[in-house]
Design a protein around this motif. Structure first.
Motif, PDB file in Angstrom:
ATOM      1  N   ASP A 166       0.807  -1.214   0.000  1.00 22.75           N
ATOM      2  CA  ASP A 166       0.000   0.000   0.000  1.00 22.75           C
ATOM      3  C   ASP A 166       0.845   1.272   0.000  1.00 22.75           C
ATOM      4  N   GLY A 167       2.176   1.116   0.058  1.00 24.41           N
ATOM      5  CA  GLY A 167       3.082   2.255  -0.016  1.00 24.41           C
ATOM      6  C   GLY A 167       3.143   3.119   1.227  1.00 24.41           C
ATOM      7  N   LYS A 168       2.579   2.657   2.337  1.00 27.26           N
ATOM      8  CA  LYS A 168       2.497   3.505   3.526  1.00 27.26           C
ATOM      9  C   LYS A 168       3.605   3.261   4.548  1.00 27.26           C
ATOM     10  N   SER A 169       4.389   2.221   4.373  1.00 23.37           N
ATOM     11  CA  SER A 169       5.416   1.919   5.371  1.00 23.37           C
ATOM     12  C   SER A 169       6.604   1.216   4.742  1.00 23.37           C
ATOM     13  N   LEU A 170       7.761   1.440   5.372  1.00 21.62           N
ATOM     14  CA  LEU A 170       9.017   0.801   4.986  1.00 21.62           C
ATOM     15  C   LEU A 170       9.463  -0.076   6.149  1.00 21.62           C
ATOM     16  N   TRP A 171       9.889  -1.299   5.855  1.00 18.84           N
ATOM     17  CA  TRP A 171      10.275  -2.257   6.891  1.00 18.84           C
ATOM     18  C   TRP A 171      11.722  -2.673   6.668  1.00 18.84           C
ATOM     19  N   VAL A 172      12.514  -2.664   7.756  1.00 21.95           N
ATOM     20  CA  VAL A 172      13.964  -2.857   7.654  1.00 21.95           C
ATOM     21  C   VAL A 172      14.434  -3.878   8.690  1.00 21.95           C
ATOM     22  N   ASN A 173      15.072  -4.946   8.230  1.00 24.27           N
ATOM     23  CA  ASN A 173      15.626  -5.955   9.130  1.00 24.27           C
ATOM     24  C   ASN A 173      16.950  -5.501   9.733  1.00 24.27           C
ATOM     25  N   SER A 174      17.252  -6.010  10.931  1.00 21.67           N
ATOM     26  CA  SER A 174      18.552  -5.770  11.548  1.00 21.67           C
ATOM     27  C   SER A 174      18.985  -6.999  12.330  1.00 21.67           C
ATOM     28  N   THR A 175      20.144  -7.558  11.954  1.00 21.25           N
ATOM     29  CA  THR A 175      20.719  -8.653  12.741  1.00 21.25           C
ATOM     30  C   THR A 175      21.251  -8.130  14.066  1.00 21.25           C
ATOM     31  N   PHE A 176      21.821  -6.920  14.073  1.00 22.30           N
ATOM     32  CA  PHE A 176      22.332  -6.332  15.308  1.00 22.30           C
ATOM     33  C   PHE A 176      21.237  -6.230  16.379  1.00 22.30           C
ATOM     34  N   ALA A 177      20.020  -5.908  15.935  1.00 24.59           N
ATOM     35  CA  ALA A 177      18.890  -5.765  16.860  1.00 24.59           C
ATOM     36  C   ALA A 177      18.089  -7.048  16.995  1.00 24.59           C
ATOM     37  N   ASN A 178      18.301  -7.995  16.070  1.00 25.45           N
ATOM     38  CA  ASN A 178      17.442  -9.181  15.959  1.00 25.45           C
ATOM     39  C   ASN A 178      15.975  -8.745  15.939  1.00 25.45           C
ATOM     40  N   ALA A 179      15.691  -7.804  15.054  1.00 28.61           N
ATOM     41  CA  ALA A 179      14.356  -7.212  14.992  1.00 28.61           C
ATOM     42  C   ALA A 179      14.129  -6.636  13.602  1.00 28.61           C
ATOM     43  N   VAL A 180      12.863  -6.325  13.324  1.00 32.63           N
ATOM     44  CA  VAL A 180      12.515  -5.586  12.115  1.00 32.63           C
ATOM     45  C   VAL A 180      11.913  -4.258  12.553  1.00 32.63           C
ATOM     46  N   PHE A 181      12.359  -3.164  11.923  1.00 30.74           N
ATOM     47  CA  PHE A 181      11.897  -1.820  12.239  1.00 30.74           C
ATOM     48  C   PHE A 181      10.917  -1.346  11.167  1.00 30.74           C
ATOM     49  N   ALA A 182       9.899  -0.595  11.596  1.00 29.07           N
ATOM     50  CA  ALA A 182       8.903  -0.061  10.668  1.00 29.07           C
ATOM     51  C   ALA A 182       8.976   1.468  10.651  1.00 29.07           C
ATOM     52  N   TYR A 183       8.977   2.044   9.441  1.00 26.86           N
ATOM     53  CA  TYR A 183       8.993   3.496   9.257  1.00 26.86           C
ATOM     54  C   TYR A 183       7.788   3.901   8.417  1.00 26.86           C
ATOM     55  N   SER A 184       7.216   5.056   8.751  1.00 28.79           N
ATOM     56  CA  SER A 184       6.096   5.571   7.963  1.00 28.79           C
ATOM     57  C   SER A 184       6.624   6.202   6.679  1.00 28.79           C
ATOM     58  N   LEU A 185       5.814   6.157   5.632  1.00 33.09           N
ATOM     59  CA  LEU A 185       6.141   6.812   4.364  1.00 33.09           C
ATOM     60  C   LEU A 185       5.052   7.825   4.026  1.00 33.09           C
ATOM     61  N   PRO A 186       5.454   8.984   3.493  1.00 37.26           N
ATOM     62  CA  PRO A 186       6.809   9.338   3.030  1.00 37.26           C
ATOM     63  C   PRO A 186       7.699   9.952   4.108  1.00 37.26           C
ATOM     64  N   GLU A 187       7.202  10.096   5.366  1.00 36.48           N
ATOM     65  CA  GLU A 187       7.928  10.872   6.375  1.00 36.48           C
ATOM     66  C   GLU A 187       9.209  10.194   6.856  1.00 36.48           C
ATOM     67  N   LEU A 188       9.261   8.870   6.752  1.00 36.81           N
ATOM     68  CA  LEU A 188      10.369   8.092   7.313  1.00 36.81           C
ATOM     69  C   LEU A 188      10.494   8.304   8.818  1.00 36.81           C
ATOM     70  N   GLN A 189       9.337   8.307   9.489  1.00 39.93           N
ATOM     71  CA  GLN A 189       9.295   8.384  10.946  1.00 39.93           C
ATOM     72  C   GLN A 189       9.189   6.968  11.504  1.00 39.93           C
ATOM     73  N   LEU A 190       9.977   6.692  12.554  1.00 42.95           N
ATOM     74  CA  LEU A 190       9.969   5.358  13.140  1.00 42.95           C
ATOM     75  C   LEU A 190       8.615   5.068  13.777  1.00 42.95           C
ATOM     76  N   ILE A 191       7.999   3.957  13.367  1.00 38.28           N
ATOM     77  CA  ILE A 191       6.721   3.523  13.939  1.00 38.28           C
ATOM     78  C   ILE A 191       6.960   2.624  15.147  1.00 38.28           C
ATOM     79  N   GLY A 192       7.908   1.726  15.021  1.00 38.13           N
ATOM     80  CA  GLY A 192       8.202   0.776  16.087  1.00 38.13           C
ATOM     81  C   GLY A 192       9.028  -0.371  15.548  1.00 38.13           C
ATOM     82  N   TYR A 193       9.150  -1.421  16.347  1.00 35.54           N
ATOM     83  CA  TYR A 193       9.926  -2.580  15.909  1.00 35.54           C
ATOM     84  C   TYR A 193       9.291  -3.847  16.473  1.00 35.54           C
ATOM     85  N   VAL A 194       9.677  -4.979  15.872  1.00 33.59           N
ATOM     86  CA  VAL A 194       9.203  -6.285  16.329  1.00 33.59           C
ATOM     87  C   VAL A 194      10.417  -7.173  16.580  1.00 33.59           C
TER      88      VAL A 194
END
Length: 658
Positions: free
Chosen positions: A562-590
């Protein structure tokens, strides 16, 4: 260096190479054979030569055993799922262990209770007929519904974890938490549920009956299970003053009667919100607070994480109450998640509606990228072992064609019209092979800047982008001219890339992951330049060093459909981070599942790639270090399923069936 790759087929590899062993592997196998021979000699001294000869002859020429035959554990093979066995269990026997030996190497030549069919010359897997015979033999070593009374699971399990005293082939599983052991246990437990369901009368197929069967065969045993450092749930909840009350077992009794189980079921139902594990007290009260559980439970933190196999079993039971409703609403309907098991020879296919593996494509050693024809009839898989593109018929899973490539492939992409398959070639001077989707032959190799690790097609279908680790470049290819149009240089190697669309469908920005950077770069597509660099939060953290992933701290990135969020994996965090689009504001992580090596601190699951259901409700992440795929609810930021798959799952993609 000149870029020239003639469009001629690359020579194939002799398939027999797969069956060769190096000296260390042969030495390990020889040790197993000698040990087995000694044990066999001792056993033969206890009986007559004639009886031993007859026994060996019987083992060597074992007839097909009826699946319904009563097993040595006193159970029956009825209910065991053959398709699950062939897809998930049988490959375990061909897996090489430490030292290089396989279960198959001994159990196909020695007169053991587990006697596997000999593979045909040059074959990497068994035929259907051979697998059926293997299944019949394996069923004799299993008690459906009870993994801890099944010789198949106990013999290779360490003594400390409850296994048999010895196993000539060694101990493969140090703990019952081992994902491979859990996979076998799930298959055995499911056997009892299937058998019970098969015995239901015509009027008994209502949802509450199936929920009760699931509860009795899978959930109820959890309450009697001894967990390290914890008292059993039963120890407290059999007391009369407990809100969740379990029936008291008579002295010397290890299981409840049918009537008692019904009462336990009714009590458990009072602590459940049907369809929603995260609103169910039965699951939240014993779950650690940091994993989303209640602040305090007088019985302790029975489950440290939602990835605990017992917690997942209860969650599956709770979700099943409204499975029919969810399907009718279309959640994930028609979506299939394809996972390439990069250290194996299989591709697993997960049904998004059920979060279960429904198909396994076999015979592709070292599968890398996976993509699809627009009509969903074909699956394309890059095959690193043979340097070919395997073309697979989706429904049957059969390989239709092997298209020769100019070198060892990595990731792949399909043009928007489906007419071309683009394959990144992982060697210098750097090309992307073009496979014609009609003739299934290589028609061109497009020169790019450096060996191609990943290749992607932009959302509008006008361009392809090739990323190079060594040359630290992203090359943009004009798909009309099939020539490199422009490139962006970085200060480190290019890893996965995701794209953001403009309102007209054209590409607005590229989000590029880089070697050695725990975050991503932002590239303005119109300006053809990097405009920002986003570093992921420091917390959570603490992973990556033990896993040897400091050079690849963040791997896996994707924009939701839907183009509303960007999701980014991290091994360092052992988590996936979610950012809003187009603002690129951190939503949270899992947080993602942890791996718990024996005698060592927990390590990351090493997340690799990302894909989504088309409705932007669920994200799937391949956990290469944990042998699983995490399914995450994108609204609640909670894991809803962890699906076991094959060896080192990496590339992952979604097919929407038509």
């Amino acid at each position: 260096m000149p870029c020239h790759r003639p469009a001629t087929p690359a020579p194939g590899r002799d398939i027999q190479e797969h069956n060769m062993m190096d000296p260390k592997q042969k030495e390990a196998l020889l040790g197993l054979l000698i040990a087995a021979a000694v044990i066999g000699l001792v056993m033969r001294t206890q009986s007559s030569v004639c009886a031993a000869g007859a026994g060996m002859a019987e083992a060597k020429a074992r007839p097909t055993v009826p699946v319904q035959k009563t097993t040595e554990q006193g159970g029956t093979g009825a209910g065991l799922d053959y398709e699950v066995y062939r897809r998930r269990i049988e490959p375990i026997f061909l897996k090489r262990r430490e030292g290089g030996a396989r279960c198959y190497d001994c159990h196909s030549v020695l007169p053991t209770r587990l006697r596997l069919e000999r593979l045909s010359e040059g074959s990497l897997s068994w035929s259907e007929e051979q697998s059926r015979r293997n299944f019949a033999v394996v069923s004799e070593l299993v008690k459906p519904g009870d993994p801890l009374k099944s010789r198949l699971l106990l013999h290779p399990l360490s003594v400390e974890a409850g296994g048999d005293a010895s196993h000539t082939g060694g101990k493969f599983w140090a703990s019952r938490d081992n994902p491979e052991w859990q996979m076998l246990a799930d298959w055995v437990r499911d056997g009892a549920a299937e058998a019970a369901t098969a015995q239901l009368g015509p009027s008994e197929g209502k949802p509450d009956q199936s929920s009760y069967i699931f509860f009795k065969t899978k959930v109820e045993p959890i309450f009697l299970r001894e967990r390290p450092g914890h008292a059993r749930c039963y120890g407290c909840h059999s007391l009369p003053n407990r809100v969740f009350h379990l029936e008291t077992l008579p002295a010397g009794t290890a299981e409840w009667t049918e009537e008692e189980s019904r009462r336990n079921f009714e009590s458990a139902m009072q602590q459940v919100a049907p369809g929603d594990p995260h609103a169910s007290r039965l699951l939240l009260h014993p779950l650690a607070p940091e994993a989303g559980g209640d602040a305090f439970h007088s019985g302790g933190r029975q489950f440290a994480t939602q990835a605990d196999s017992d917690w997942m079993t209860m969650a599956e039971w709770v979700r099943a109450f409204d499975a029919g409703e969810a399907k009718s609403a279309g959640a994930g309907a028609g979506a299939w998640i394809y996972v390439t098991n990069s250290a194996g020879n299989t591709v697993d296919v997960i049904e998004a509606a059920t979060n279960k593996v429904k198909q396994t494509i076999r015979g592709i050693e070292l599968p890398h990228g996976v993509a699809f024809s627009p009509d969903g009839a074909r699956v394309y898989v890059s095959n690193e072992a043979e340097s070919v593109l395997d073309v697979v018929e989706r429904k049957s899973g059969e390989i239709l064609r092997k298209a020769s490539l100019s070198g060892r492939p990595n990731n792949i992409a399909v043009t928007k019209d489906g007419g071309r398959v683009l394959v990144g070639i992982r060697s210098d001077p750097g090309v992307v092979d073009v496979i014609d989707a009609v003739s299934l032959t290589r028609v061109k190799s497009i020169c790019v800047d450096g060996s191609a690790h990943n290749v992607f097609v932009t959302p509008d279908g006008n361009y392809a982008v090739s990323g190079s680790i060594e040359n630290k470049a992203a090359t943009v290819i004009d798909l009309k001219s099939e020539q490199a149009a422009w490139e962006v240089k970085f200060d480190s190697g290019v890893r996965p890339i995701a794209f953001e669309r403009n309102s007209d469908g054209s590409t607005a920005r590229m989000f590029v992951q880089l070697s050695g950077f725990n975050g991503f770069a932002v590239v303005d597509f119109a300006k053809q330049a990097e405009v920002a660099r986003i570093k992921l939060p420091e917390e959570p953290g603490g992973f990556g060093v033990a896993e040897g992933r400091t050079g690849t701290p963040a791997h896996g990135i994707g924009v939701a459909p839907d183009g509303k969020s960007l999701w980014v994996n991290s091994t360092f965090a052992n988590a996936v981070f979610a950012y809003s689009l187009p603002e690129l504001q951190l939503i949270g992580y899992v947080p993602l599942p942890e791996v718990h090596p024996v005698g060592h601190a927990a390590t990351s699951s090493v997340p690799e790639w990302i894909t989504f259901t088309p409705d932007s409700k669920t994200i799937y992440i391949s956990n290469s270090g944990a042998g699983s795929v995490s399914a995450i609810d994108m609204m609640t930021l909670r894991i809803v399923a962890v699906i076991p798959v094959g060896e080192v799952p990496k590339r992952i993609n979604t097919l929407v069936s038509h």
